[in-house]
Design a protein around this motif. Structure first.
Motif, PDB file in Angstrom:
ATOM      1  N   TYR A  18      12.449 -12.779   0.025  1.00  0.00           N
ATOM      2  CA  TYR A  18      12.896 -13.701   1.071  1.00  0.00           C
ATOM      3  C   TYR A  18      12.258 -13.336   2.407  1.00  0.00           C
ATOM      4  O   TYR A  18      11.738 -14.210   3.122  1.00  0.00           O
ATOM      5  N   ARG A  19      12.267 -12.063   2.746  1.00  0.00           N
ATOM      6  CA  ARG A  19      11.686 -11.636   4.033  1.00  0.00           C
ATOM      7  C   ARG A  19      10.179 -11.851   4.076  1.00  0.00           C
ATOM      8  O   ARG A  19       9.632 -12.246   5.108  1.00  0.00           O
ATOM      9  N   ALA A  20       9.502 -11.600   2.964  1.00  0.00           N
ATOM     10  CA  ALA A  20       8.054 -11.836   2.913  1.00  0.00           C
ATOM     11  C   ALA A  20       7.755 -13.327   3.070  1.00  0.00           C
ATOM     12  O   ALA A  20       6.820 -13.710   3.789  1.00  0.00           O
ATOM     13  N   THR A  21       8.552 -14.162   2.429  1.00  0.00           N
ATOM     14  CA  THR A  21       8.361 -15.607   2.547  1.00  0.00           C
ATOM     15  C   THR A  21       8.587 -16.066   3.979  1.00  0.00           C
ATOM     16  O   THR A  21       7.813 -16.869   4.518  1.00  0.00           O
ATOM     17  N   MET A  22       9.639 -15.567   4.601  1.00  0.00           N
ATOM     18  CA  MET A  22       9.915 -15.955   5.986  1.00  0.00           C
ATOM     19  C   MET A  22       8.817 -15.469   6.926  1.00  0.00           C
ATOM     20  O   MET A  22       8.408 -16.194   7.840  1.00  0.00           O
ATOM     21  N   ALA A  23       8.334 -14.246   6.720  1.00  0.00           N
ATOM     22  CA  ALA A  23       7.267 -13.713   7.573  1.00  0.00           C
ATOM     23  C   ALA A  23       5.988 -14.541   7.426  1.00  0.00           C
ATOM     24  O   ALA A  23       5.330 -14.872   8.428  1.00  0.00           O
ATOM     25  N   LEU A  24       5.630 -14.884   6.196  1.00  0.00           N
ATOM     26  CA  LEU A  24       4.438 -15.703   5.984  1.00  0.00           C
ATOM     27  C   LEU A  24       4.604 -17.103   6.560  1.00  0.00           C
ATOM     28  O   LEU A  24       3.655 -17.666   7.125  1.00  0.00           O
ATOM     29  N   THR A  25       5.791 -17.657   6.457  1.00  0.00           N
ATOM     30  CA  THR A  25       6.038 -18.994   6.995  1.00  0.00           C
ATOM     31  C   THR A  25       5.947 -18.997   8.516  1.00  0.00           C
ATOM     32  O   THR A  25       5.281 -19.855   9.117  1.00  0.00           O
ATOM     33  N   ASN A  48      31.522 -13.250  -3.035  1.00  0.00           N
ATOM     34  CA  ASN A  48      31.517 -11.963  -2.338  1.00  0.00           C
ATOM     35  C   ASN A  48      31.009 -12.069  -0.905  1.00  0.00           C
ATOM     36  O   ASN A  48      30.796 -11.070  -0.244  1.00  0.00           O
ATOM     37  N   GLY A  49      30.790 -13.275  -0.413  1.00  0.00           N
ATOM     38  CA  GLY A  49      30.397 -13.462   0.979  1.00  0.00           C
ATOM     39  C   GLY A  49      28.919 -13.266   1.263  1.00  0.00           C
ATOM     40  O   GLY A  49      28.494 -13.416   2.405  1.00  0.00           O
ATOM     41  N   LEU A  50      28.126 -12.929   0.265  1.00  0.00           N
ATOM     42  CA  LEU A  50      26.692 -12.750   0.478  1.00  0.00           C
ATOM     43  C   LEU A  50      25.964 -14.079   0.327  1.00  0.00           C
ATOM     44  O   LEU A  50      26.329 -14.899  -0.503  1.00  0.00           O
ATOM     45  N   PRO A  51      24.917 -14.292   1.132  1.00  0.00           N
ATOM     46  CA  PRO A  51      24.114 -15.497   0.931  1.00  0.00           C
ATOM     47  C   PRO A  51      23.362 -15.419  -0.398  1.00  0.00           C
ATOM     48  O   PRO A  51      23.127 -14.335  -0.924  1.00  0.00           O
ATOM     49  N   VAL A  52      22.977 -16.562  -0.919  1.00  0.00           N
ATOM     50  CA  VAL A  52      22.394 -16.607  -2.260  1.00  0.00           C
ATOM     51  C   VAL A  52      21.057 -15.851  -2.334  1.00  0.00           C
ATOM     52  O   VAL A  52      20.711 -15.316  -3.376  1.00  0.00           O
ATOM     53  N   HIS A  53      20.307 -15.777  -1.235  1.00  0.00           N
ATOM     54  CA  HIS A  53      19.026 -15.083  -1.287  1.00  0.00           C
ATOM     55  C   HIS A  53      19.187 -13.566  -1.250  1.00  0.00           C
ATOM     56  O   HIS A  53      18.200 -12.847  -1.349  1.00  0.00           O
ATOM     57  N   VAL A  54      20.398 -13.064  -1.121  1.00  0.00           N
ATOM     58  CA  VAL A  54      20.642 -11.620  -1.114  1.00  0.00           C
ATOM     59  C   VAL A  54      21.343 -11.173  -2.402  1.00  0.00           C
ATOM     60  O   VAL A  54      21.301 -10.001  -2.756  1.00  0.00           O
ATOM     61  N   LYS A  55      21.951 -12.087  -3.120  1.00  0.00           N
ATOM     62  CA  LYS A  55      22.747 -11.731  -4.294  1.00  0.00           C
ATOM     63  C   LYS A  55      21.925 -11.135  -5.424  1.00  0.00           C
ATOM     64  O   LYS A  55      22.466 -10.440  -6.270  1.00  0.00           O
ATOM     65  N   GLY A  56      20.638 -11.410  -5.478  1.00  0.00           N
ATOM     66  CA  GLY A  56      19.799 -10.900  -6.562  1.00  0.00           C
ATOM     67  C   GLY A  56      19.418  -9.449  -6.412  1.00  0.00           C
ATOM     68  O   GLY A  56      18.829  -8.875  -7.318  1.00  0.00           O
ATOM     69  N   GLY A  57      19.698  -8.843  -5.273  1.00  0.00           N
ATOM     70  CA  GLY A  57      19.378  -7.441  -5.073  1.00  0.00           C
ATOM     71  C   GLY A  57      18.219  -7.250  -4.109  1.00  0.00           C
ATOM     72  O   GLY A  57      17.782  -8.174  -3.425  1.00  0.00           O
TER      73      GLY A  57
END
Length: 81
Positions: A53-60, A37-46
């Protein structure tokens, strides 16, 4: 002897794989994540996956900036009074 009987009853009450009836959710997850469906795997879960994902990126990124700041502070010569 009494202790051996206690251990025996405890071991017989230990849950085994045959007594647990859990449904296998792997095929459902495979269908969800392999959908083209063209979505990246970190978005497919809802929304939960997006938030994690965003919290992990912000902390990193925040941790990287914090580390660079303290490296800069440590590299400066100290002022002698």
């Amino acid at each position: 002897m009494n202790q051996l009987l206690k251990v025996r009853t405890l071991l017989s009450a230990w849950p085994t794989a045959s007594c647990r009836r859990l449904s296998n959710k792997v095929p459902q997850a495979q269908k969800l994540f392999q959908e083209p469906n063209g979505l990246p795997v970190h978005v497919k879960g809802g929304p939960t996956d997006v938030l994690l994902y965003r919290a992990t990126m912000a902390l990193t990124i925040g941790g990287g900036v914090y580390s660079l700041y303290w490296l800069l502070v440590a590299s400066m010569p100290s002022k002698k009074a």
